[in-house]
Design a protein around this motif. Structure first.
Motif, short mmCIF file in Angstrom:
data_model
loop_
_atom_site.label_atom_id
_atom_site.label_comp_id
_atom_site.label_asym_id
_atom_site.label_seq_id
_atom_site.Cartn_x
_atom_site.Cartn_y
_atom_site.Cartn_z
N TYR A 117 -8.92 44.14 39.51
CA TYR A 117 -9.45 43.28 40.58
C TYR A 117 -9.40 43.94 41.94
CZ TYR A 117 -9.47 39.59 37.10
OH TYR A 117 -9.69 38.86 35.97
N ILE A 118 -8.27 44.55 42.33
CA ILE A 118 -8.20 45.28 43.60
C ILE A 118 -7.44 46.58 43.40
CG2 ILE A 118 -8.28 43.22 45.05
CD1 ILE A 118 -5.26 43.61 45.53
N SER A 119 -7.72 47.54 44.27
CA SER A 119 -6.95 48.79 44.27
C SER A 119 -6.99 49.36 45.69
CB SER A 119 -7.52 49.78 43.25
OG SER A 119 -8.84 50.14 43.60
N ILE A 120 -6.23 50.42 45.87
CA ILE A 120 -6.16 51.08 47.17
C ILE A 120 -7.47 51.80 47.44
CG2 ILE A 120 -4.98 52.86 48.52
CD1 ILE A 120 -2.98 50.87 48.15
N GLY A 121 -7.98 51.65 48.67
CA GLY A 121 -9.20 52.35 49.06
C GLY A 121 -8.92 53.80 49.36
N ASN A 122 -9.93 54.48 49.85
CA ASN A 122 -9.78 55.89 50.20
C ASN A 122 -9.14 55.97 51.59
OD1 ASN A 122 -9.99 58.58 50.76
ND2 ASN A 122 -12.21 58.70 50.59
N LEU A 123 -7.83 56.21 51.64
CA LEU A 123 -7.11 56.25 52.89
C LEU A 123 -7.41 57.48 53.72
CD1 LEU A 123 -3.64 54.87 51.70
CD2 LEU A 123 -5.57 53.62 52.67
N LEU A 124 -8.07 58.47 53.12
CA LEU A 124 -8.45 59.68 53.86
C LEU A 124 -9.81 59.53 54.55
CD1 LEU A 124 -7.31 62.37 51.26
CD2 LEU A 124 -6.08 61.53 53.26
#
Length: 181
Positions: free
Chosen positions: A170-177
């Protein structure tokens, strides 16, 4: 100069600055601090409500006028130093649950808000609202406030790209870079 001095004395008496052990300087700093702590709503509220189809500029103007008029009224009518501004929790619910989630056009949903506000005023005048609030356990009141806070934080994280959709979880960490994040 006499008019200005009389106005200062009238305000000092009306707001009971001496009795409350405060000064114009202290109240001015408190007002500035309060403004700076809620000014974010002028940016965030139009961003959220524009996703329902409302015009950002109109929402910005309505948000500013609502905060100004509401804060002045509460200060003058109740003689209490509280800032009033639109509720981010309710505006998020309006946009994401009612307009986007249920597919209701924003003018229709806003009519529902108007009708609900009339009912709210009637319930308040008849003292029914107070009885309802007093029957809600305090733990539930705190849980509701926390839930609204988490909901607003979730929307902020999503809009910032810190969390993104994921079919598996359902959700995950986006591209923090990413510079956009």
């Amino acid at each position: 100069m006499t008019v200005n001095r009389n106005l200062v004395d009238i305000m000092k008496h009306f707001f009971q600055l001496t009795e409350r052990n405060t000064s114009y300087k202290q109240e001015t700093l408190a007002g500035l601090t309060t403004f700076l702590s809620i000014a974010y709503i002028l940016i965030v509220n139009p961003l959220i409500l524009s996703q329902s189809g409302m015009v950002k500029g109109a929402v910005f103007t309505a948000t500013a006028l609502t905060a100004i008029i509401g804060s002045l009224l509460i200060g003058i009518l109740s003689n209490y130093p509280i800032a009033i501004a639109p509720s981010m929790g309710l505006n998020s619910f309006f946009t994401f649950s009612v307009c986007i989630g249920m597919g209701i056009a924003w003018p229709v949903a806003l009519t529902g808000v108007f009708v609900a506000s009339i009912l709210f005023v009637l319930l308040s005048l008849l003292k029914i609202r107070e009885k309802i609030i007093n029957t809600i356990p305090s733990d539930l009141k705190h849980a509701i406030a926390s839930g609204i806070g988490f909901f607003i934080a979730f929307i902020g994280l999503k809009n910032a790209g810190i969390i993104v959709s994921n079919e598996a979880t359902y959700i995950s960490i986006g591209n923090l870079l990413s510079p956009l994040t």
